[in-house]
Design a protein around this motif. Structure first.
Motif, PDB file in Angstrom:
ATOM      1  N   TYR A  62     -43.615 -18.375 -11.742  1.00  0.00           N
ATOM      2  CA  TYR A  62     -42.752 -18.900 -10.675  1.00  0.00           C
ATOM      3  C   TYR A  62     -42.414 -17.762  -9.715  1.00  0.00           C
ATOM      4  N   HIS A  63     -42.091 -18.109  -8.485  1.00  0.00           N
ATOM      5  CA  HIS A  63     -41.519 -17.155  -7.561  1.00  0.00           C
ATOM      6  C   HIS A  63     -40.008 -17.166  -7.787  1.00  0.00           C
ATOM      7  N   LEU A  64     -39.557 -16.312  -8.681  1.00  0.00           N
ATOM      8  CA  LEU A  64     -38.137 -16.254  -8.984  1.00  0.00           C
ATOM      9  C   LEU A  64     -37.372 -15.815  -7.742  1.00  0.00           C
ATOM     10  N   ARG A  65     -36.198 -16.433  -7.557  1.00  0.00           N
ATOM     11  CA  ARG A  65     -35.400 -16.167  -6.364  1.00  0.00           C
ATOM     12  C   ARG A  65     -33.939 -15.993  -6.736  1.00  0.00           C
ATOM     13  N   ALA A  66     -33.201 -15.391  -5.822  1.00  0.00           N
ATOM     14  CA  ALA A  66     -31.764 -15.298  -6.018  1.00  0.00           C
ATOM     15  C   ALA A  66     -31.215 -16.702  -6.231  1.00  0.00           C
ATOM     16  N   GLY A  67     -30.410 -16.868  -7.267  1.00  0.00           N
ATOM     17  CA  GLY A  67     -29.893 -18.185  -7.629  1.00  0.00           C
ATOM     18  C   GLY A  67     -30.498 -18.703  -8.918  1.00  0.00           C
ATOM     19  N   ASP A  68     -31.608 -18.091  -9.359  1.00  0.00           N
ATOM     20  CA  ASP A  68     -32.212 -18.493 -10.629  1.00  0.00           C
ATOM     21  C   ASP A  68     -31.465 -17.849 -11.795  1.00  0.00           C
ATOM     22  N   LEU A  69     -31.219 -18.639 -12.832  1.00  0.00           N
ATOM     23  CA  LEU A  69     -30.609 -18.159 -14.066  1.00  0.00           C
ATOM     24  C   LEU A  69     -31.614 -18.252 -15.196  1.00  0.00           C
ATOM     25  N   ILE A  70     -31.523 -17.324 -16.132  1.00  0.00           N
ATOM     26  CA  ILE A  70     -32.358 -17.355 -17.333  1.00  0.00           C
ATOM     27  C   ILE A  70     -31.442 -17.256 -18.543  1.00  0.00           C
ATOM     28  N   MET A  71     -31.448 -18.289 -19.378  1.00  0.00           N
ATOM     29  CA  MET A  71     -30.729 -18.264 -20.647  1.00  0.00           C
ATOM     30  C   MET A  71     -31.718 -17.755 -21.697  1.00  0.00           C
ATOM     31  N   THR A  72     -31.362 -16.664 -22.380  1.00  0.00           N
ATOM     32  CA  THR A  72     -32.356 -15.867 -23.097  1.00  0.00           C
ATOM     33  C   THR A  72     -32.516 -16.181 -24.580  1.00  0.00           C
ATOM     34  N   GLY A  73     -31.992 -17.288 -25.047  1.00  0.00           N
ATOM     35  CA  GLY A  73     -32.169 -17.664 -26.444  1.00  0.00           C
ATOM     36  C   GLY A  73     -30.933 -17.407 -27.280  1.00  0.00           C
ATOM     37  N   ILE A 106     -32.370 -23.215 -13.676  1.00  0.00           N
ATOM     38  CA  ILE A 106     -31.987 -22.641 -14.966  1.00  0.00           C
ATOM     39  C   ILE A 106     -33.195 -22.690 -15.891  1.00  0.00           C
ATOM     40  N   PHE A 107     -33.695 -21.501 -16.245  1.00  0.00           N
ATOM     41  CA  PHE A 107     -34.769 -21.370 -17.221  1.00  0.00           C
ATOM     42  C   PHE A 107     -34.148 -21.013 -18.563  1.00  0.00           C
ATOM     43  N   CYS A 108     -34.660 -21.588 -19.642  1.00  0.00           N
ATOM     44  CA  CYS A 108     -34.100 -21.358 -20.979  1.00  0.00           C
ATOM     45  C   CYS A 108     -35.200 -20.894 -21.918  1.00  0.00           C
ATOM     46  N   ILE A 109     -34.978 -19.752 -22.556  1.00  0.00           N
ATOM     47  CA  ILE A 109     -35.941 -19.209 -23.508  1.00  0.00           C
ATOM     48  C   ILE A 109     -35.607 -19.735 -24.904  1.00  0.00           C
ATOM     49  N   GLY A 110     -36.623 -20.248 -25.583  1.00  0.00           N
ATOM     50  CA  GLY A 110     -36.433 -20.767 -26.932  1.00  0.00           C
ATOM     51  C   GLY A 110     -37.015 -19.838 -27.979  1.00  0.00           C
ATOM     52  N   ARG A 111     -36.514 -19.924 -29.186  1.00  0.00           N
ATOM     53  CA  ARG A 111     -37.068 -19.196 -30.331  1.00  0.00           C
ATOM     54  C   ARG A 111     -37.179 -17.706 -30.065  1.00  0.00           C
ATOM     55  N   ASN A 112     -36.111 -17.123 -29.509  1.00  0.00           N
ATOM     56  CA  ASN A 112     -36.152 -15.709 -29.151  1.00  0.00           C
ATOM     57  C   ASN A 112     -35.422 -14.821 -30.141  1.00  0.00           C
ATOM     58  N   TYR A 113     -34.898 -15.413 -31.208  1.00  0.00           N
ATOM     59  CA  TYR A 113     -34.327 -14.664 -32.331  1.00  0.00           C
ATOM     60  C   TYR A 113     -35.019 -15.174 -33.589  1.00  0.00           C
ATOM     61  N   ALA A 114     -35.586 -14.265 -34.364  1.00  0.00           N
ATOM     62  CA  ALA A 114     -36.380 -14.671 -35.535  1.00  0.00           C
ATOM     63  C   ALA A 114     -35.559 -15.486 -36.529  1.00  0.00           C
ATOM     64  N   ALA A 115     -34.293 -15.092 -36.743  1.00  0.00           N
ATOM     65  CA  ALA A 115     -33.469 -15.797 -37.728  1.00  0.00           C
ATOM     66  C   ALA A 115     -33.191 -17.227 -37.281  1.00  0.00           C
ATOM     67  N   HIS A 116     -32.986 -17.439 -35.976  1.00  0.00           N
ATOM     68  CA  HIS A 116     -32.770 -18.806 -35.485  1.00  0.00           C
ATOM     69  C   HIS A 116     -34.045 -19.627 -35.592  1.00  0.00           C
ATOM     70  N   ALA A 117     -35.179 -19.038 -35.228  1.00  0.00           N
ATOM     71  CA  ALA A 117     -36.448 -19.761 -35.366  1.00  0.00           C
ATOM     72  C   ALA A 117     -36.649 -20.196 -36.813  1.00  0.00           C
ATOM     73  N   GLU A 132     -25.715 -17.813 -25.710  1.00  0.00           N
ATOM     74  CA  GLU A 132     -26.838 -17.071 -25.131  1.00  0.00           C
ATOM     75  C   GLU A 132     -26.383 -16.068 -24.074  1.00  0.00           C
ATOM     76  N   LEU A 133     -27.158 -14.993 -23.942  1.00  0.00           N
ATOM     77  CA  LEU A 133     -27.043 -14.091 -22.802  1.00  0.00           C
ATOM     78  C   LEU A 133     -27.740 -14.748 -21.616  1.00  0.00           C
ATOM     79  N   VAL A 134     -27.073 -14.749 -20.460  1.00  0.00           N
ATOM     80  CA  VAL A 134     -27.634 -15.345 -19.250  1.00  0.00           C
ATOM     81  C   VAL A 134     -27.915 -14.241 -18.237  1.00  0.00           C
ATOM     82  N   VAL A 135     -29.121 -14.275 -17.672  1.00  0.00           N
ATOM     83  CA  VAL A 135     -29.539 -13.317 -16.653  1.00  0.00           C
ATOM     84  C   VAL A 135     -29.517 -14.022 -15.302  1.00  0.00           C
ATOM     85  N   ALA A 136     -28.870 -13.400 -14.307  1.00  0.00           N
ATOM     86  CA  ALA A 136     -28.819 -13.948 -12.957  1.00  0.00           C
ATOM     87  C   ALA A 136     -29.721 -13.123 -12.046  1.00  0.00           C
TER      88      ALA A 136
END
Length: 228
Positions: free
Chosen positions: A188-199, A28-39, A82-86
């Motif tokens: 990273y070598h992203l693979r099936a099974g990796d999730l990204i939480m986009t902020g 699980i990868f998590c993106i931080g500070r991806n919305y200006a108002a939240h930052a 957050e929006l999560v990308v699989a």
């Protein structure tokens, strides 16, 4: 046959909307500070050059609908919707074009945060691991296959006890999904099974025992939990 001195943990996974199959979660990868108002509400500058990210263990996963036990070691537990990308196939390319980024689907998730521990880590210029990567801190709903998703005009929203806490268009993301995947695939070598939480958008706040959280994004299955 491989044997272990104790029972191996179960493979973390998520349901797939409209399917009997489940999605096995690898990282699980998590993106931080991806919305200006939240930052801004957190007193942070926005980095428009590259996404800022951290990670959670797949074993931090909690199924939507399950009760989240209020975690030990904190007096200030916060929600972040957050929006999560699989990821659906190996990417492993640096800055791949959009038609080479293979995404399995999307989900709605909650990045739960021990805010007091995060603040202490920031003050000491130390890692955030204890603030972000802990049991049940990644609450994620069913994954909707990408072919069934149309997110261009979608909004992301979190209600706590029926009252709106967070609400914004996904278009407010500083780094969109293609850019995020391209950046991570250069590291990273992203693979099936990796999730990204986009902020998360603005409006993060503390929750207490008994609070009911319901997160939604237009066109996706909701995520919900009760703080126990």
């Amino acid at each position: 046959m491989t044997t272990y001195p104790f029972d191996a943990p179960d493979q973390p996974d998520l349901p797939i909307a409209g399917s009997q199959h489940r999605y096995p979660v690898l990282r699980i990868f998590c993106i931080g500070r991806n919305y200006a108002a939240h930052a801004a509400e957190m007193g942070n500058a926005v980095d428009t050059v590259a996404p800022f990210f951290f990670t959670k263990s797949a074993h931090a996963l909690l199924q939507s609908g399950d009760v989240m036990a209020y975690p030990q070691g904190t007096q200030d537990l916060h929600h972040e919707i957050e929006l999560v990308v699989a990821i659906g196939a190996s990417v492993g390319l640096e800055n791949p074009p959009a038609d080479e980024v293979e995404i399995f689907g999307y989900a709605v998730g909650l990045d739960m945060t021990r805010r007091d521990l995060q603040a202490a880590a920031k003050d000491g210029r130390k890692p955030w691991d204890a603030a972000k990567d802990f049991e049940q801190s990644a609450i994620i709903g069913p994954i909707t296959p990408a072919i069934d998703c149309l997110l261009d005009a979608a909004r992301i929203r979190l209600d706590v006890n029926g009252a709106v806490r967070q609400d914004a268009p996904l278009a407010d993301m500083i780094h969109d999904v293609t850019r995020i995947v391209a950046h991570l695939s250069g590291l990273y070598h992203l693979r099936a099974g990796d999730l990204i939480m986009t902020g998360t958008p603005a409006g993060v706040a503390a929750v207490v025992r008994g609070d009911v959280l319901t997160g939604s994004i237009d066109g996706l299955e909701t995520v919900t939990t009760t703080i126990g």
